[in-house]
Each structure stands twice: as C-alpha cells, then as structure tokens.
Design an enzyme around this catalytic site. Structure first.
Site, short mmCIF file in Angstrom:
data_model
loop_
_atom_site.label_atom_id
_atom_site.label_comp_id
_atom_site.label_asym_id
_atom_site.label_seq_id
_atom_site.Cartn_x
_atom_site.Cartn_y
_atom_site.Cartn_z
N GLU A 181 -52.79 -0.42 15.76
CA GLU A 181 -51.71 0.36 15.15
C GLU A 181 -50.95 -0.49 14.13
O GLU A 181 -50.66 -0.03 13.02
CB GLU A 181 -50.77 0.86 16.24
CG GLU A 181 -49.70 1.82 15.75
CD GLU A 181 -48.83 2.36 16.87
OE1 GLU A 181 -47.86 3.08 16.56
OE2 GLU A 181 -49.11 2.07 18.06
N GLY A 188 -41.34 5.52 19.08
CA GLY A 188 -40.57 5.95 20.23
C GLY A 188 -40.81 5.10 21.45
O GLY A 188 -39.91 4.93 22.29
N ALA A 189 -42.03 4.53 21.58
CA ALA A 189 -42.38 3.79 22.78
C ALA A 189 -42.73 2.33 22.54
O ALA A 189 -42.80 1.55 23.49
CB ALA A 189 -43.55 4.48 23.50
N SER A 190 -42.98 1.93 21.30
CA SER A 190 -43.35 0.54 21.04
C SER A 190 -42.91 0.12 19.65
O SER A 190 -42.52 0.94 18.82
CB SER A 190 -44.87 0.35 21.18
OG SER A 190 -45.55 1.02 20.14
N THR A 191 -42.98 -1.18 19.40
CA THR A 191 -42.70 -1.73 18.07
C THR A 191 -43.79 -2.74 17.74
O THR A 191 -44.36 -3.38 18.64
CB THR A 191 -41.32 -2.40 18.01
OG1 THR A 191 -41.11 -2.93 16.69
CG2 THR A 191 -41.19 -3.54 19.01
N GLN A 192 -44.12 -2.85 16.44
CA GLN A 192 -45.16 -3.77 15.99
C GLN A 192 -44.66 -4.60 14.81
O GLN A 192 -43.93 -4.09 13.96
CB GLN A 192 -46.41 -3.01 15.52
CG GLN A 192 -47.25 -2.41 16.62
CD GLN A 192 -46.66 -1.16 17.22
OE1 GLN A 192 -46.53 -1.04 18.44
NE2 GLN A 192 -46.27 -0.22 16.38
#
Length: 506
Positions: free
Chosen positions: A133, A166-170
């Site tokens: 992602e 909404g659920a993760s960061t990269q």
C-alpha cells in the site's frame, strides 16, 4: 519499438476500512519499457468497508459503480480489461482476528466479480500488505510529479509518501542502493529504471482506530464512573465544547482494542457510553502523545504499538507528500499545501477552542472543507504529534518539506494508481503495427525540427549569395563592355599601319 493497439483498460478497487473506491484506468497499448503510462478515467465511491460484505449483499455493494465503469470501456478493449481488488487495513485487521470471516468476504467478492464482463484472476483479488500500500502510493506521487524519470540517480529528487487512512498509516521514501538488504526496502523496476524504496506501515494508527483508542483510554481511566447504575456523561477534551456522543460496546469491537485492560467489559454489546465534549486543547494533546508513545502503549496492554526509531534518518532531507487524512486535516485547518510546525499547532489550538455550535455553523457555511470538523481537534493533534515525534518532522524547516494535498493534476492521490502502474508489466500488450515509444519519438521530432530550421537557413543564405553574385556579375560585364569600347579604336589604327608598304618612310 512496442506494439500499437487500442488502449488497455482495467478497474482497480481500493477496498478500505470505511469505504471502497472503484477506479477505472487506461493506458496506451504501447508501453514504455514494459510499464504502462496510466491515466485515471473515472472513480466511484462505495460506502462501507469490505469487512461487512457477504454473499447476500455483495451485488448491491458493487453493482452501481461497476456498471458505470464497465460502460466507459470501449467494445474493442472489453475482452482484455482486467479487474484488480486490493483490500487494505480494515481487512488486514479482520484477517488477523478472524481469518475465516476475512476469507469468506474475499471469496464473496471474487465470485461477484466473475459475474461481470471483466477478466478476473484469483491472484488479483485479495488483501494487500501495508508495505505494498505504501509503495504503491509512492509510485502514484512520483509518476504524477513526473519524477520517475528525473529522479533516477538523484535520491533527493523523488518525493516521499505519507499516507494516513482509517486503520493504518504508511511512510515511504527512496533510499540508496546500499540499503538493499534492509527488510523493509523493496527493489522496484519502473519504466526501465530501478529504485530502492523503504516503506513501513503501522496498523491501528489510522485516524478512526486512533479515535477509538482515545475513547477507550477515557473509559479505562473512569470505568467506575461509567459502569455503575448512575452513569454520567464522560468528559472528552478532544471533542468540541457541548458536543454529546453516544457509543455502545459494539463500536469498540475492533482488533486494535482487544488486548487492552478491561477490553472484554468495554466491548460488551449491552453497554452504552455517553461522552460530553469539553474542547480542552492541552488535555487532548496529552492523550494524543500517549497514543503515540511506545512505552505507554505497551503499558496500556496494546499489542500494536508504533515505533519511530525503526525509520531510517532520511526524512528531513527530502520532500514529502501528505495525502488522505493528512490532507483532510490540513484542509480543516485551512492550510494551503504547506506550513510551518508552529503555525500548524497554532491553528490546531484555535480549532480545539471552537464550541460545537460554532462547528455546526462552519459546516453549514462550507460543507466541503469542514465535513468532519467535529472530529478535527483530535485528528489535528494526532497528526501533529505523529509527524513531529514519529516521522521526524520536528523543526519548522523539516515541516515545510511536507506538502498536504489530495490531488495532483486532477488525479486523486492514493495507492491504486501506483498499484495499477506496477501491474501493467504483467498485462500483455496486444499485437499490431510497430510504433515508436513516446520518448524516442519526441526526441526524433525535435531533431527533425532542428534539421528543418538549419536547412531553411542554408537555403535563405544561398539565395542571398546568389543575389549578391548576380549583382557582381552585372558590374563585371559592364566594366568589360567599357574596356572594349576604349581599346577597340586604337587597336584598329595599329593594324592599319602594320599593313602599309615600307616605302612610305625612308
């Protein structure tokens, strides 16, 4: 040379934790070094995450958006048009907590897609990793910024990618070849060039899951106040003053909370919780810092904690693009693309001081920019501390290296475009007549234009010389005529004297 044919089409489904985007892409049949120059044709928004999809509702979930996308594919390209679906952090969470349910959801989606006219390969429908992602988002940005070519061999020319869902960061950025053995570094080949890209994803640190963790912290600290028979609204410093929020135990049913103390009690379905916003900036920032502190995260009992020390020290030396919720938060703070660290914080303070009535008034005035303004106090302080304390943008100078935006050249930023670009080398080009690739053709066109200009110059110069020579010849001819006139009588008299007898003179 490549093969020229009708444009190729494909649909990419970005299946997020709160909604899905169905995006139609196309690219010329002729690729550039096996990579397609992809452009976005259209996008369609589907409400609800893929985790809620079942065999009974999958058709109604996708039907409208797929109908629109398929209707835009020309007849000559329909037989080869593929569909790719990538489920992101929401499904990654479900897969970790209930693999059976996750597999059922993906199987339902795959079965539905096979009822469409698209080419569906089993390997193209599934859950993608946080690393993929992040890398796909990096490709999107650098393709749209046209740095895929110019950045070759120049690390600081490419843009880094900051993604917040909404659920993760990269966080993703290019590194030197010397880091090729790092476990979080991937080697990419795009348009004939190689890149080494670092990408790290942090599960449970998207804004929705972080918001639930914040509320869970409040419940932990005041459990005796909310679990008794005389339950009173719980003060929430990160919500606008006067805002009332009602949640149930079901709202906390997420893998990101299951390991914390009192989790089983908090998640009981019959429980109801009432929160009252107090709009207290300093208290809210304290909670935001706690959520991002590794030691306190572990002490709370969470098994998913964020650790900024694992990120290489390259962040401050390059430009970054912050998109998705990074950009949405900046938009709520009325930040136009770039700002300083101190300015961002001052704007967040002002936003946290707004009453709920004022927030509603602003939303009515500008629904586009302020659609989630009631949650933006928490989100802005969460983003501020993440960028400063986790991602290393801890000075005004480094902060100005971050550009907040949702689009480049009318194309929406996200992982799907980069995912599509990277996949084009696996989608075969059709047969046709030979044609030159874009870059060599453009170069030949420039050379031809230069040759034409030089040729015209020579012709004009030649005409000028011819005109000049003609004038000189006219002058020379005139001079010859005058000389002949001058010498002809004298020559005639001399010849007459030579023909007379010598007796004329003694």
């Amino acid at each position: 040379m490549e093969q020229d044919r009708a444009a190729a089409y494909a649909i990419v489904v970005d299946a997020g934790s709160t909604h899905s985007d169905v995006i139609l892409y196309k690219w010329p049949g002729a690729k550039v070094n096996n990579t397609g120059e992809v452009v976005q044709v259209s996008t369609c928004y589907v409400t609800g995450g893929l985790a809620q999809v079942t065999t009974s509702n999958v058709s109604s979930y996708f039907k409208e958006c797929f109908g629109r996308a398929e209707g835009q594919i020309p007849p000559e390209s329909q037989a080869t048009a593929e569909v790719l679906l990538g489920a992101t952090a929401g499904m990654r969470m479900l897969n970790s907590s209930d693999p059976s349910q996750a597999n059922k959801a993906i199987a339902s989606v795959r079965d539905y897609l096979r009822t469409t006219d698209m080419v569906v390969k089993e390997s193209n429908v599934g859950i993608i990793s946080g690393s993929i992602e992040g890398i796909s988002g990096w490709i999107t940005i650098n393709f749209l910024k046209d740095t895929i070519y110019s950045a070759v061999g120049h690390l600081n020319s490419s843009w880094g990618a900051l993604d917040l869902g909404g659920a993760s960061t990269q966080i993703t950025f290019e590194v030197s070849e010397s880091m090729h053995s790092h476990p979080l570094v991937t080697k990419l080949k795009l348009f004939g060039h190689q890149f080494h890209v670092f990408s790290q994803s942090f599960q449970c640190y998207g804004v929705v899951q972080a918001g639930l963790r914040y509320k869970a912290l409040l419940l932990q600290e005041h459990w005796n106040d909310v679990s008794g028979p005389n339950q009173q609204p719980l003060n929430s410093p990160c919500d606008p003053f006067g805002r009332k929020i009602l949640l149930t135990g079901d709202d906390f049913q997420t893998p990101c909370l299951k390991s914390i103390n009192l989790a089983s009690k908090i998640m009981e379905s019959h429980r109801n919780y009432s929160f009252l916003g107090t709009g207290n900036y300093s208290e809210c920032e304290s909670y935001a810092k706690r959520l991002l502190d590794l030691t306190q995260c572990r002490a709370t009992g969470w098994d998913k904690c964020i650790n900024g020390s694992s990120i290489p020290d390259y962040v401050g030396d390059r430009k970054f693009m912050g998109f998705a919720s990074f950009a949405y938060v900046a938009n709520a703070l009325q930040i136009n693309k770039t700002t300083t660290k101190s300015s961002f914080l001052e704007r967040a303070k002002r936003l946290c001081s707004l009453s709920y009535d004022k927030v509603l008034e602003m939303k009515l005035t500008d629904k586009t920019n302020f659609k989630d303004l009631e949650n933006s106090c928490f989100k802005s302080l969460f983003v501020y501390n993440m960028l400063s304390n986790i991602y290393g943008f801890n000075t005004d100078e480094k902060w100005t290296n971050v550009k907040f935006t949702t689009k480049i050249s009318h194309a929406t930023l996200g992982w799907s475009l980069g995912y599509m670009i990277n996949a084009t080398d696996k989608i075969a080009a059709g047969a046709g007549v030979p044609t030159l690739r874009t870059v060599p053709f453009a170069l030949l066109l420039v050379l031809f234009a230069m040759f034409l200009i030089i040729s015209i110059g020579f012709v004009m110069h030649g005409i000028k010389l011819r005109k000049s020579s003609s004038y000189q010849r006219q002058i020379a001819t005139r001079m010859d005529e005058e000389i002949v006139k001058f010498i002809t009588p004298q020559s005639h008299h001399h010849l007459q004297n030579q023909n007379q007898p010598n007796g004329g003179y003694s």
